[in-house]
Write a protein that holds these residues in place. Structure first.
Motif, PDB file in Angstrom:
ATOM      1  N   GLN A 284       0.944  -1.039  -0.008  1.00 41.65           N
ATOM      2  CA  GLN A 284       0.186  -0.036  -0.069  1.00 41.65           C
ATOM      3  C   GLN A 284       0.935   1.232  -0.065  1.00 41.65           C
ATOM      4  N   ASP A 285       2.030   1.226   0.472  1.00 40.74           N
ATOM      5  CA  ASP A 285       2.908   2.112   0.508  1.00 40.74           C
ATOM      6  C   ASP A 285       2.429   3.466   1.255  1.00 40.74           C
ATOM      7  N   GLY A 286       1.899   3.419   2.241  1.00 42.56           N
ATOM      8  CA  GLY A 286       1.605   4.572   3.090  1.00 42.56           C
ATOM      9  C   GLY A 286       2.574   5.336   3.617  1.00 42.56           C
ATOM     10  N   ARG A 287       2.177   6.751   3.557  1.00 45.00           N
ATOM     11  CA  ARG A 287       3.182   7.498   3.950  1.00 45.00           C
ATOM     12  C   ARG A 287       2.800   8.675   4.974  1.00 45.00           C
ATOM     13  N   SER A 288       3.508   9.143   5.632  1.00 43.13           N
ATOM     14  CA  SER A 288       3.154  10.230   6.533  1.00 43.13           C
ATOM     15  C   SER A 288       4.015  11.348   6.554  1.00 43.13           C
ATOM     16  N   TRP A 289       3.553  12.549   7.098  1.00 40.47           N
ATOM     17  CA  TRP A 289       4.235  13.903   7.419  1.00 40.47           C
ATOM     18  C   TRP A 289       5.085  13.897   8.493  1.00 40.47           C
ATOM     19  N   TRP A 290       5.118  12.826   9.568  1.00 42.50           N
ATOM     20  CA  TRP A 290       5.750  12.959  10.706  1.00 42.50           C
ATOM     21  C   TRP A 290       5.973  11.530  11.151  1.00 42.50           C
ATOM     22  N   THR A 291       6.849  11.488  12.339  1.00 45.82           N
ATOM     23  CA  THR A 291       6.875  10.056  12.978  1.00 45.82           C
ATOM     24  C   THR A 291       6.714  10.238  14.530  1.00 45.82           C
ATOM     25  N   ARG A 292       6.299   8.926  15.179  1.00 42.26           N
ATOM     26  CA  ARG A 292       6.017   9.106  16.460  1.00 42.26           C
ATOM     27  C   ARG A 292       6.924   7.889  16.916  1.00 42.26           C
TER      28      ARG A 292
END
Length: 115
Positions: A62-70
């Motif tokens: 799915q190659d889900g992406r985000s603009w931050w990490t936790r």
């Protein structure tokens, strides 16, 4: 008059930032109806999140992406500055005029916390 006319004929450029766990391809698909209606007047630009999203065992294709990490559930969100820098590169490369100051976005999201 000539400069005004050429400016008015230039397509408006709109930068889309996808949601958490999505990517630019998914965002493009979800905005298909809007793009179809506005394609004569608007150029759509889709950005790809800086980080891989933690999908809790979701399909890796799915190659889900985000603009931050936790890093941990009890830690603060990180990576905002890297994402803002990446968005800045896109804006610079595409010569996009964005009315929203990214620093305002950063502080707004920082104050809002997790959502």
């Amino acid at each position: 008059w000539r400069h005004t006319r050429s400016f008015m004929m230039t397509k408006l450029r709109v930068l889309f930032l996808h949601g958490y766990g999505q990517n630019e391809r998914v965002c493009r698909q979800k905005t298909g109806s809007l793009r179809k209606i506005l394609k004569a007047k608007v150029e759509f630009i889709f950005a790809r999140g800086t980080f891989t999203a933690d999908r809790n065992g979701a399909d890796a294709e799915q190659d889900g992406r985000s603009w931050w990490t936790r890093p941990r559930s009890d830690s603060e969100y990180e990576g905002w500055m890297e994402s803002i820098a990446e968005i800045g590169k896109i804006v610079q490369d595409q010569v996009i005029v964005i009315e929203l100051h990214l620093s305002f976005l950063y502080f707004g999201l920082k104050c809002a916390g997790s959502f």
